[in-house]
Design a protein around this motif. Structure first.
Motif, PDB file in Angstrom:
ATOM      1  N   TYR A   1       0.861  -1.176   0.000  1.00  0.00           N
ATOM      2  CA  TYR A   1       0.000   0.000   0.000  1.00  0.00           C
ATOM      3  C   TYR A   1       0.905   1.236   0.000  1.00  0.00           C
ATOM      4  N   VAL A   2       0.815   2.013  -1.076  1.00  0.00           N
ATOM      5  CA  VAL A   2       1.680   3.173  -1.266  1.00  0.00           C
ATOM      6  C   VAL A   2       0.972   4.421  -0.741  1.00  0.00           C
ATOM      7  N   PRO A   3       1.682   5.304  -0.026  1.00  0.00           N
ATOM      8  CA  PRO A   3       1.048   6.475   0.581  1.00  0.00           C
ATOM      9  C   PRO A   3       0.814   7.609  -0.413  1.00  0.00           C
ATOM     10  N   PHE A   4      -0.323   8.243  -0.294  1.00  0.00           N
ATOM     11  CA  PHE A   4      -0.676   9.427  -1.072  1.00  0.00           C
ATOM     12  C   PHE A   4      -1.337  10.438  -0.142  1.00  0.00           C
ATOM     13  N   TRP A   5      -1.281  11.708  -0.544  1.00  0.00           N
ATOM     14  CA  TRP A   5      -2.116  12.753   0.052  1.00  0.00           C
ATOM     15  C   TRP A   5      -3.246  13.066  -0.931  1.00  0.00           C
ATOM     16  N   THR A   6      -4.412  13.386  -0.402  1.00  0.00           N
ATOM     17  CA  THR A   6      -5.444  14.016  -1.219  1.00  0.00           C
ATOM     18  C   THR A   6      -5.771  15.367  -0.593  1.00  0.00           C
ATOM     19  N   PHE A   7      -5.993  16.366  -1.439  1.00  0.00           N
ATOM     20  CA  PHE A   7      -6.270  17.714  -0.958  1.00  0.00           C
ATOM     21  C   PHE A   7      -7.565  18.237  -1.567  1.00  0.00           C
ATOM     22  N   ASP A   8      -8.367  18.889  -0.724  1.00  0.00           N
ATOM     23  CA  ASP A   8      -9.544  19.640  -1.171  1.00  0.00           C
ATOM     24  C   ASP A   8      -9.261  21.123  -0.922  1.00  0.00           C
ATOM     25  N   ALA A   9      -9.738  21.978  -1.804  1.00  0.00           N
ATOM     26  CA  ALA A   9      -9.523  23.416  -1.622  1.00  0.00           C
ATOM     27  C   ALA A   9     -10.482  24.203  -2.494  1.00  0.00           C
ATOM     28  N   GLN A  10     -10.883  25.361  -1.993  1.00  0.00           N
ATOM     29  CA  GLN A  10     -11.673  26.322  -2.763  1.00  0.00           C
ATOM     30  C   GLN A  10     -10.713  27.376  -3.311  1.00  0.00           C
ATOM     31  N   THR A  11     -10.815  27.688  -4.605  1.00  0.00           N
ATOM     32  CA  THR A  11      -9.917  28.676  -5.212  1.00  0.00           C
ATOM     33  C   THR A  11     -10.712  29.752  -5.941  1.00  0.00           C
ATOM     34  N   GLN A  12     -10.204  30.972  -5.869  1.00  0.00           N
ATOM     35  CA  GLN A  12     -10.709  32.099  -6.641  1.00  0.00           C
ATOM     36  C   GLN A  12      -9.517  32.795  -7.292  1.00  0.00           C
ATOM     37  N   THR A  13      -9.592  33.014  -8.590  1.00  0.00           N
ATOM     38  CA  THR A  13      -8.455  33.544  -9.334  1.00  0.00           C
ATOM     39  C   THR A  13      -8.844  34.782 -10.127  1.00  0.00           C
ATOM     40  N   GLN A  14      -8.143  35.867  -9.856  1.00  0.00           N
ATOM     41  CA  GLN A  14      -8.260  37.081 -10.671  1.00  0.00           C
ATOM     42  C   GLN A  14      -7.187  37.011 -11.759  1.00  0.00           C
ATOM     43  N   TYR A  15      -7.565  37.372 -12.982  1.00  0.00           N
ATOM     44  CA  TYR A  15      -6.584  37.291 -14.054  1.00  0.00           C
ATOM     45  C   TYR A  15      -6.650  38.508 -14.955  1.00  0.00           C
ATOM     46  N   GLN A  16      -5.545  38.763 -15.632  1.00  0.00           N
ATOM     47  CA  GLN A  16      -5.466  39.734 -16.716  1.00  0.00           C
ATOM     48  C   GLN A  16      -4.827  39.034 -17.906  1.00  0.00           C
TER      49      GLN A  16
ATOM     50  N   ALA B   1      -3.763  -6.918   6.009  1.00  0.00           N
ATOM     51  CA  ALA B   1      -3.327  -8.243   6.439  1.00  0.00           C
ATOM     52  C   ALA B   1      -2.652  -8.986   5.298  1.00  0.00           C
ATOM     53  N   GLY B   2      -1.406  -9.396   5.506  1.00  0.00           N
ATOM     54  CA  GLY B   2      -0.653 -10.108   4.483  1.00  0.00           C
ATOM     55  C   GLY B   2       0.052  -9.209   3.495  1.00  0.00           C
ATOM     56  N   PHE B   3      -0.128  -7.911   3.607  1.00  0.00           N
ATOM     57  CA  PHE B   3       0.512  -6.946   2.717  1.00  0.00           C
ATOM     58  C   PHE B   3       1.439  -6.043   3.537  1.00  0.00           C
ATOM     59  N   ARG B   4       2.119  -5.154   2.835  1.00  0.00           N
ATOM     60  CA  ARG B   4       2.947  -4.169   3.496  1.00  0.00           C
ATOM     61  C   ARG B   4       2.380  -2.782   3.233  1.00  0.00           C
ATOM     62  N   ALA B   5       2.680  -1.862   4.110  1.00  0.00           N
ATOM     63  CA  ALA B   5       2.222  -0.482   3.950  1.00  0.00           C
ATOM     64  C   ALA B   5       3.410   0.442   4.127  1.00  0.00           C
ATOM     65  N   GLU B   6       3.629   1.299   3.132  1.00  0.00           N
ATOM     66  CA  GLU B   6       4.748   2.234   3.167  1.00  0.00           C
ATOM     67  C   GLU B   6       4.319   3.544   3.821  1.00  0.00           C
ATOM     68  N   ALA B   7       5.166   4.089   4.661  1.00  0.00           N
ATOM     69  CA  ALA B   7       4.889   5.379   5.282  1.00  0.00           C
ATOM     70  C   ALA B   7       5.317   6.501   4.337  1.00  0.00           C
ATOM     71  N   TYR B   8       4.660   7.651   4.460  1.00  0.00           N
ATOM     72  CA  TYR B   8       4.994   8.766   3.575  1.00  0.00           C
ATOM     73  C   TYR B   8       6.359   9.348   3.924  1.00  0.00           C
ATOM     74  N   VAL B   9       7.059   9.838   2.897  1.00  0.00           N
ATOM     75  CA  VAL B   9       8.312  10.570   3.099  1.00  0.00           C
ATOM     76  C   VAL B   9       8.205  11.992   2.547  1.00  0.00           C
TER      77      VAL B   9
END
Length: 371
Positions: free
Chosen positions: A165-180, A256-264
């Motif tokens: 089991y490989v570690p991942f992050w998931t992120f949620d975020a609200q964004t507002q962008t002003q552009y020219q 169970a029966g598998f390995r799990a990697e910690a995040y780096v």
């Protein structure tokens, strides 16, 4: 609590084996991807796992985590040892003193060390079993024209693969962008040119630019970021897509029966990677909002709010083969069976292909001269 929990050293990873004793005989249970149960490898006894709706997964506050204000219940500590070859950190259970590193096939002897990190919040259970993963890998090797036959045969012998089991992050975020920016409209002008001494009229496209400005907003849900450095990023990204709708609230029984990697990759670094992904999507949104035939973005200012995250584990089958002094690593998506790996080449096959190509060219030139 002072300071955010540090990730392990940037060139290492903690890999832990999880074991659960059978209720009937005491042997080890193993999670069975076929029916989602715990199955005893010795007596065959099964114990069903209770699956929960993915909506039950709790998001954690990003700012609180960075400020080291997560509850202790969200933290855990594992004991690890460092691989002398690739610097991955491999965890050992109390009765195991030596094994091969799952990342480079180097023998590793047990040592001690500790890694304190944020607990996983969700897990995507294995769907492909080891036999299916073996078939996917050998089929992939067979599709490579210049792969050495010896390596293909070595892989077909059925050497045991590691389910990790490989570690991942998931992120949620609200964004507002002003552009020219600038909106380009294509128009055509007629130009008189001479071709072979004769006058001709040609239509030439040109672009008329107009300055524009505006605002776009988007809510990002589950932006996925790899939290491991044990495998090449191009390989793990090649395993996508993942169906995250099938994430289950974390239960150690799934491991169970598998390995799990910690995040780096620590949380803040993970969010920087997520922002890069978000920015690419926002740029597409801005170009669409500018409209016209062509677009130029002069400036973007993005405000990000309501940032939350999860630490999740995704299933990967992995094999590391040493062939003629070189290590080849292959990874298989444990959900879909998609394969990625370090492409091997056979010098003999390449030389034969070049020789055949030269013969074909020479033959074509010879017969062409006889006509």
């Amino acid at each position: 609590m002072s300071g955010p929990p540090p990730a392990p050293q940037p060139d290492s990873a903690a890999v832990q084996t999880h074991r659960f004793p059978c209720d009937q005989c005491g042997a080890d249970y193993r999670f069975d991807p076929a029916d989602g149960s715990l199955t005893c490898a010795h007596c065959g006894h099964q114990d069903q796992l209770t699956q929960t709706a993915p909506s039950a997964l709790q998001e954690l506050d990003f700012s609180a985590a960075v400020a080291a204000q997560l509850p202790d219940a969200e933290m855990e500590t594992t004991r690890v040892t460092t691989c002398p070859n690739c610097a991955a950190q491999v965890a050992f259970d109390p009765v195991t003193h030596a094994r091969e590193c799952p990342f480079c096939a180097t023998p590793v002897v047990a040592d001690t060390g500790e890694n304190r990190h944020i607990k996983p919040k969700g897990v995507l259970p294995f769907h492909q079993d080891e036999r299916a993963a073996q078939k996917a890998m050998t089929d992939w090797l067979g599709s490579l024209w210049f792969a050495p036959n010896g390596l293909q045969e070595y892989a077909r012998k059925g050497r045991k693969m590691d389910g990790i089991y490989v570690p991942f992050w998931t992120f949620d975020a609200q964004t507002q962008t002003q552009y020219q920016g600038q909106r380009g409209t294509i128009y055509y002008e007629e130009q008189r040119v001479k071709v072979d001494g004769k006058d001709q009229i040609r239509r030439v496209s040109k672009t008329r630019w107009r300055h524009v400005s505006g605002r776009v907003q988007r809510f990002f849900d589950d932006v996925l970021v790899l939290a491991s450095q044990s495998l090449p990023k191009r390989n793990t990204e090649g395993l996508e897509p993942w169906d995250l709708s099938q994430l289950q609230p974390y239960q150690p029984q799934y491991l169970a029966g598998f390995r799990a990697e910690a995040y780096v990759v620590d949380l803040e670094s993970g969010f920087k990677n997520a922002r890069e992904k978000m920015d690419r999507v926002i740029q597409r949104d801005v170009r669409f909002d500018i409209g016209g035939d062509r677009q130029r973005i002069d400036q973007m200012q993005t405000q990000v709010s309501d940032i939350t995250f999860k630490h999740v584990l995704l299933p990967v089958w992995m094999a590391a083969y040493k062939y003629r002094g070189k290590t080849y690593r292959f990874v298989i998506n444990g959900q879909s069976g998609r394969v990625q790996g370090e492409r091997p080449y056979s010098a003999a096959k390449i030389a034969l292909a070049v020789a055949l190509a030269l013969l074909i060219v020479a033959g074509a030139a010879y017969f062409g001269g006889q006509l």
